[in-house]
Design a protein around this motif. Structure first.
Motif, mmCIF file in Angstrom:
data_model
loop_
_atom_site.group_PDB
_atom_site.id
_atom_site.type_symbol
_atom_site.label_atom_id
_atom_site.label_comp_id
_atom_site.label_asym_id
_atom_site.label_seq_id
_atom_site.Cartn_x
_atom_site.Cartn_y
_atom_site.Cartn_z
ATOM 1 N N GLN A 81 0.803 -1.211 0.000
ATOM 2 C CA GLN A 81 0.000 0.000 0.000
ATOM 3 C C GLN A 81 0.842 1.271 0.000
ATOM 4 O O GLN A 81 0.396 2.305 -0.500
ATOM 5 C CB GLN A 81 -0.929 0.013 1.214
ATOM 6 N N GLU A 82 2.056 1.222 0.565
ATOM 7 C CA GLU A 82 2.882 2.437 0.665
ATOM 8 C C GLU A 82 4.329 2.107 0.318
ATOM 9 O O GLU A 82 4.896 1.145 0.841
ATOM 10 C CB GLU A 82 2.799 3.024 2.069
ATOM 11 N N LEU A 83 4.914 2.938 -0.557
ATOM 12 C CA LEU A 83 6.294 2.761 -0.975
ATOM 13 C C LEU A 83 7.012 4.100 -0.868
ATOM 14 O O LEU A 83 6.541 5.108 -1.393
ATOM 15 C CB LEU A 83 6.358 2.244 -2.418
ATOM 16 N N ARG A 84 8.183 4.082 -0.196
ATOM 17 C CA ARG A 84 8.996 5.289 -0.056
ATOM 18 C C ARG A 84 10.351 5.047 -0.728
ATOM 19 O O ARG A 84 11.127 4.198 -0.287
ATOM 20 C CB ARG A 84 9.196 5.654 1.420
ATOM 21 N N LEU A 85 10.618 5.815 -1.791
ATOM 22 C CA LEU A 85 11.893 5.745 -2.510
ATOM 23 C C LEU A 85 12.516 7.127 -2.476
ATOM 24 O O LEU A 85 12.511 7.857 -3.474
ATOM 25 C CB LEU A 85 11.670 5.284 -3.957
ATOM 26 N N ASP A 86 13.050 7.505 -1.345
ATOM 27 C CA ASP A 86 13.572 8.855 -1.139
ATOM 28 C C ASP A 86 15.101 8.861 -1.176
ATOM 29 O O ASP A 86 15.754 7.889 -0.780
ATOM 30 C CB ASP A 86 13.111 9.408 0.211
ATOM 31 N N GLY A 87 15.652 9.981 -1.616
ATOM 32 C CA GLY A 87 17.085 10.187 -1.546
ATOM 33 C C GLY A 87 17.905 9.192 -2.329
ATOM 34 O O GLY A 87 19.010 8.831 -1.919
ATOM 35 N N CYS A 88 17.410 8.723 -3.480
ATOM 36 C CA CYS A 88 18.140 7.760 -4.299
ATOM 37 C C CYS A 88 18.839 8.482 -5.450
ATOM 38 O O CYS A 88 18.748 9.697 -5.593
ATOM 39 C CB CYS A 88 17.176 6.701 -4.839
ATOM 40 N N ASN A 89 19.548 7.694 -6.269
ATOM 41 C CA ASN A 89 20.238 8.252 -7.432
ATOM 42 C C ASN A 89 19.511 7.934 -8.721
ATOM 43 O O ASN A 89 20.120 7.925 -9.799
ATOM 44 C CB ASN A 89 21.676 7.700 -7.500
ATOM 45 N N LEU A 90 18.238 7.702 -8.649
ATOM 46 C CA LEU A 90 17.446 7.423 -9.843
ATOM 47 C C LEU A 90 17.349 8.688 -10.705
ATOM 48 O O LEU A 90 17.140 9.781 -10.197
ATOM 49 C CB LEU A 90 16.046 6.956 -9.465
ATOM 50 N N THR A 91 17.511 8.524 -12.013
ATOM 51 C CA THR A 91 17.393 9.646 -12.939
ATOM 52 C C THR A 91 16.086 9.615 -13.717
ATOM 53 O O THR A 91 15.861 10.475 -14.561
ATOM 54 C CB THR A 91 18.568 9.649 -13.928
ATOM 55 N N ALA A 92 15.251 8.640 -13.441
ATOM 56 C CA ALA A 92 13.939 8.556 -14.076
ATOM 57 C C ALA A 92 13.025 7.744 -13.167
ATOM 58 O O ALA A 92 13.489 6.927 -12.356
ATOM 59 C CB ALA A 92 14.029 7.905 -15.460
ATOM 60 N N VAL A 93 11.743 7.983 -13.288
ATOM 61 C CA VAL A 93 10.773 7.223 -12.510
ATOM 62 C C VAL A 93 10.795 5.767 -12.990
ATOM 63 O O VAL A 93 10.716 5.510 -14.197
ATOM 64 C CB VAL A 93 9.361 7.812 -12.686
ATOM 65 N N PRO A 94 10.928 4.786 -12.087
ATOM 66 C CA PRO A 94 10.967 3.375 -12.500
ATOM 67 C C PRO A 94 9.578 2.878 -12.907
ATOM 68 O O PRO A 94 8.960 2.044 -12.227
ATOM 69 C CB PRO A 94 11.487 2.658 -11.246
ATOM 70 N N THR A 95 9.114 3.363 -14.030
ATOM 71 C CA THR A 95 7.732 3.124 -14.457
ATOM 72 C C THR A 95 7.413 1.651 -14.589
ATOM 73 O O THR A 95 6.385 1.173 -14.090
ATOM 74 C CB THR A 95 7.475 3.842 -15.791
ATOM 75 N N GLU A 96 8.278 0.896 -15.267
ATOM 76 C CA GLU A 96 7.992 -0.520 -15.510
ATOM 77 C C GLU A 96 7.915 -1.302 -14.206
ATOM 78 O O GLU A 96 7.078 -2.192 -14.061
ATOM 79 C CB GLU A 96 9.065 -1.108 -16.427
ATOM 80 N N ALA A 97 8.783 -0.989 -13.257
ATOM 81 C CA ALA A 97 8.744 -1.691 -11.976
ATOM 82 C C ALA A 97 7.475 -1.357 -11.202
ATOM 83 O O ALA A 97 6.871 -2.232 -10.560
ATOM 84 C CB ALA A 97 9.979 -1.342 -11.149
ATOM 85 N N LEU A 98 7.046 -0.103 -11.284
ATOM 86 C CA LEU A 98 5.858 0.315 -10.530
ATOM 87 C C LEU A 98 4.580 -0.305 -11.074
ATOM 88 O O LEU A 98 3.588 -0.402 -10.345
ATOM 89 C CB LEU A 98 5.744 1.842 -10.566
ATOM 90 N N THR A 99 4.585 -0.712 -12.325
ATOM 91 C CA THR A 99 3.373 -1.322 -12.885
ATOM 92 C C THR A 99 3.007 -2.626 -12.184
ATOM 93 O O THR A 99 1.867 -3.099 -12.310
ATOM 94 C CB THR A 99 3.547 -1.587 -14.384
#
Length: 608
Positions: A185-203
């Protein structure tokens, strides 16, 4: 007698034996509290924090439900490390130096609900580490050094509802990393080095309700970044310092009720990405350099109740800015650059319950008069608005005004245009003219120019209204002539000044023409025009056209000759003669006989 004594001794020995067996059984099930730990038998809690432990203690009580191993020096968790704690509900391994967790390290913790591994040195989580945790609901892996989430990392956590993965070194999340998290229900991905939203994983997270992104290095939110998250209700984006734009369909597919995008670099309200969020109730765009809230662009957000835009560069809220928001209850625009807030900005002030206007350079005039009758009912959040530009009311709260002071404080002065002359302006065709319009009033009136076609003129184009209130006509044409109107407006009313513009066309004798008679004719475009009338040509134009035509023809012929020359050279030696063979027609018969055929003839032709 002796027999009675023997029976009595036998019973005593049996009782002693049973008592010893019970003590032995009790010691087996209730082991003593391990060294460096503190036990609470009533709560079934074992606290081993700050115990300088390098490994997990052995012989832990089997009935332990809460195990605290924080602030130790545990480096590794081996396979089936906690298999003898089937009743454990909460396990906290935060603040250690853990860098390795073996596969199936938590196997046997069938009752575990909460697992905390925050502030360690984990760089990767092997697939299978979380096997044997069927009831786990909360996983905290924040503040580690995790670089990547591999495919199927969390596949065994079918009951997991909350993941905290903030402050890691994540650079990539595999497309199947979140497979199996059907209850998340809740996901926190804060303070990472991601340069794009991980769209495929979030699906993979079809049941996700809340998503938090904090402090990421993303400059643009791409289209369809959150597709297939139909159940997502809360999206929080904070401290993306390079985020300047949201693509038009970046939020497409979402049915959010709460959206937060703050501490970013948005320079304008993202109206287009927001317009389809018809279920949105809460919107926070605070701490962005947004300067304006335009009119009539929030109307699609029918259920919006709260708008927060604190600590920005907001200088203007247009009339009709919140038109259509019939349920609007809270507006917080504190710590901005607003000089006023007019009642016309709202759909209805009757629904407004909370208003944050403090720390703005407000001009207390008639535009804020609507606040006065509602000041006792509005919640200002403990900080009522203050007047900072009026000498009489400077630094005074609205709540401090008395009824006798109000008529003299919150007033406006009707606008008046100062330069009433000239009312007629003449200009030659092709020239540029600027017509000035200067007005005064309190507050300073805005100036608008109306064209002869009764349309407001924009700041763009050949005929435009300048920012200083002037009218500019560039390269004037005869059709620009007409009556223009300057309108000065403020909250107290308006004033207008008509200006007549006359553009003088070039006289007909200004140029000499070369007339061609009888070469061609055109049908008359209007009655009264002679169809045999000669067509005028400018001599200079005619000479230029002829020269260009000759040069074009000469160039084309030259290119053809050059092409033929090189083509013939590429074919090798050419024959200069050609032999032609032919058969002549049959001769006519004489005296009824048959005709005769002539022999085949040849002749040679010389090629030039």
């Amino acid at each position: 007698m002796f027999e009675g004594i023997g029976v009595h001794q036998w019973l005593c020995c049996g009782a002693i034996y049973l008592l010893a067996a019970r003590v032995a059984l009790s010691s087996e099930t209730r082991r003593p509290c391990p060294q460096s730990c503190r036990c609470n038998a009533a709560l079934q809690e074992l606290n081993c924090s700050n115990g300088q432990l390098t490994t997990v203690p052995d012989n832990l009580p089997q009935n332990t439900k809460l195990l605290n191993l924080t602030h130790n020096k545990i480096r590794t968790l081996v396979q089936q490390q906690f298999q003898r704690l089937p009743q454990l509900l909460d396990l906290d391994l935060s603040d250690n130096i853990m860098s390795i967790i073996e596969v199936e390290a938590f196997l046997g913790l069938e009752s575990l609900i909460t697992l905390r591994l925050a502030r360690n040195h984990l760089k990767i989580i092997p697939v299978g580490v979380f096997s044997g945790l069927p009831k786990l609901k909360l996983l905290d892996i924040s503040s580690n050094e995790i670089l990547v989430f591999l495919d199927f990392t969390f596949r065994d956590l079918t009951s997991l509802q909350f993941i905290k993965a903030a402050d890691n070194d994540l650079v990539f999340i595999s497309h199947q990393a979140f497979t199996g998290l059907i209850s998340l229900q809740e996901l926190r991905l804060d303070g990472c080095n991601l340069t794009a939203v991980p769209t495929e994983a979030l699906t993979q997270l079809s049941g996700l309700r809340s998503l938090y992104f904090h402090q990421l290095g993303i400059g643009t939110l791409q289209n369809y970044s959150f597709r297939r998250l139909e159940r997502l209700k809360e999206l929080v984006i904070t401290r993306w310092r390079w985020l300047e734009t949201l693509s038009g369909n970046s939020l497409f597919g979402l049915n959010l009720t709460s959206l937060t995008i703050k501490h970013c670099n948005l320079k304008a309200v993202p109206y287009i990405p927001l317009h389809h969020l018809v279920y949105l109730v809460y919107l926070d765009l605070s701490f962005n350099p947004i300067t304006d809230i335009d009119g009539n662009l929030f109307g699609d957000l029918l259920r919006l109740q709260e708008l927060h835009l604190v600590g920005g560069s907001l200088a203007r809220i247009e009339i009709g800015a919140f038109k259509g928001l019939a349920h609007f209850k809270l507006l917080n625009v504190s710590r901005n650059l607003l000089t006023t807030l007019e009642v016309g900005a709202f759909h209805s002030v009757n629904t407004l319950k909370t208003l944050g206007l403090d720390n703005n350079p407000l001009t207390c005039d008639c535009r804020l008069l609507w606040v006065v009758p509602r000041r006792l009912y509005l919640d200002f959040g403990g900080n009522p608005p203050t007047c900072t530009t009026s000498v009489q009311s400077q630094e005074r709260y609205f709540l401090d005004f008395t009824e006798s002071e109000l008529p003299g404080l919150l007033t406006c002065r009707h606008p008046r245009i100062l330069n009433r002359k000239p009312r007629e302006v003449k200009v030659d065709q092709g020239h540029t003219v600027v017509v000035y319009c200067i007005a005064e009033g309190d507050p300073l009136p805005s100036l608008t120019w109306i064209s002869p076609q009764l349309k407001p003129l924009s700041p763009f184009g050949r005929i435009r209204a300048l920012s200083n209130g002037s009218l500019e006509v560039r390269y004037a044409q005869a059709q620009d002539s007409g009556a223009y109107l300057c309108v000065a407006s403020n909250a107290a009313g308006n004033d207008s000044l008509p200006i007549s513009l006359h553009v003088r066309a070039f006289p007909s004798s200004a140029k000499k023409h070369f007339r061609l008679k009888g070469w061609f004719s055109f049908p008359s475009a209007s009655p009264g025009v002679n169809e045999n009338q000669s067509v005028p040509f400018d001599v200079k134009t005619l000479l230029i056209a002829a020269t260009i035509g000759f040069l074009s023809f000469f160039s084309s012929v030259s290119v053809c000759f050059i092409f033929m020359f090189f083509w013939s050279k590429s074919k090798g030696q050419l024959k200069h003669t050609a032999t032609i063979a032919y058969v002549p027609r049959r001769t006519a018969p004489s005296n009824g006989g048959k005709g005769n055929y002539m022999e085949t003839s040849r002749f040679t032709m010389k090629l030039i």
